[in-house]
Scaffold this motif. Structure first.
Motif: not given
Length: 235
Positions: A130-141
């Protein structure tokens, strides 16, 4: 002359075919970033479809969000006083407000993904899971949470949630005191619930795209997630 033309044609065909093959064995940063966005957007759309349905947020999920510490005592007391039907109606009303918030928040998630600056996209593709989702969460969560909160606040006001809760628990206040007071940041708490549930659906979709060929519904998703890039050069 004819033989020369034939040779040139064969060489050109071979060259073009070779270029196509080379494109297939290289993963560009641009293709990786575009594929990640497509996978995330697919997750948002599917998440919105699921979470936007009645019953997506159950009674226990909602009560655990708004009464994490004293849930069992409050619910048990209301049950003992015979207020279970009223409690069920309240959680159903709150769920309706939450479901509507999901629908109204979906464009915010989609816009956030489309505007997302993806760094090291190739690495995100290679990392799997889930690395892409994790990146999304870190970036704009956090940004998504802040954007969803006023939408949730508006829906809670429309459904008169605070007033409905006060009517429900007024007979229990003598026994439970302040434990029955709704958190003043209810809009923030419920917005966080919506965002977290949406991220769970995005995660599920990302895993599906990475592991299930049928989930790769576009040519780009098939190109990028349809092969193992672990030992392939990038450009």
């Amino acid at each position: 002359m004819k033989q020369l033309a034939t040779s040139v044609l064969l060489m050109a065909t071979f060259f073009l075919s070779g270029c196509s093959t080379l494109r297939n064995v290289f993963l560009s940063e641009s293709d990786a970033a575009s594929a990640i966005r497509e996978a995330l957007i697919l997750g948002v759309n599917n998440g919105s479809s699921v979470l936007g349905q009645k019953g997506a947020f159950g009674k226990d999920l909602i009560l655990n969000a708004i009464l994490p510490q004293d849930l069992q005592k409050v619910v048990r007391t209301l049950d003992q006083l015979g207020f279970t039907p009223q409690l069920n109606r309240f959680t159903t009303t709150l769920e309706n407000a939450t479901v509507e918030t999901v629908a109204k928040s979906t464009p915010i998630f989609l816009s956030g993904i489309r505007q997302l600056t993806i760094r090291d996209a190739v690495t995100l593709v290679k990392n799997g899971g889930t690395s892409a989702t994790d990146y999304l969460r870190r970036s704009v969560g956090d940004t998504l949470h802040r954007a969803v909160t006023p939408i949730m606040r508006n829906m809670l006001d429309q459904y008169n949630i605070s007033q409905e809760w006060n009517k429900l628990v007024s007979p229990a206040k003598l026994l439970l005191g302040n434990k029955v007071e709704l958190n003043l940041g209810l809009d923030n708490i419920m917005a966080l619930l919506v965002v977290n549930q949406m991220f769970k659906k995005i995660e599920e979709q990302e895993v599906a795209v990475r592991t299930n060929a049928q989930a790769r519904t576009t040519p780009l998703l098939r190109q990028v997630f349809g092969r193992d890039w672990s030992n392939v050069n990038v450009r």
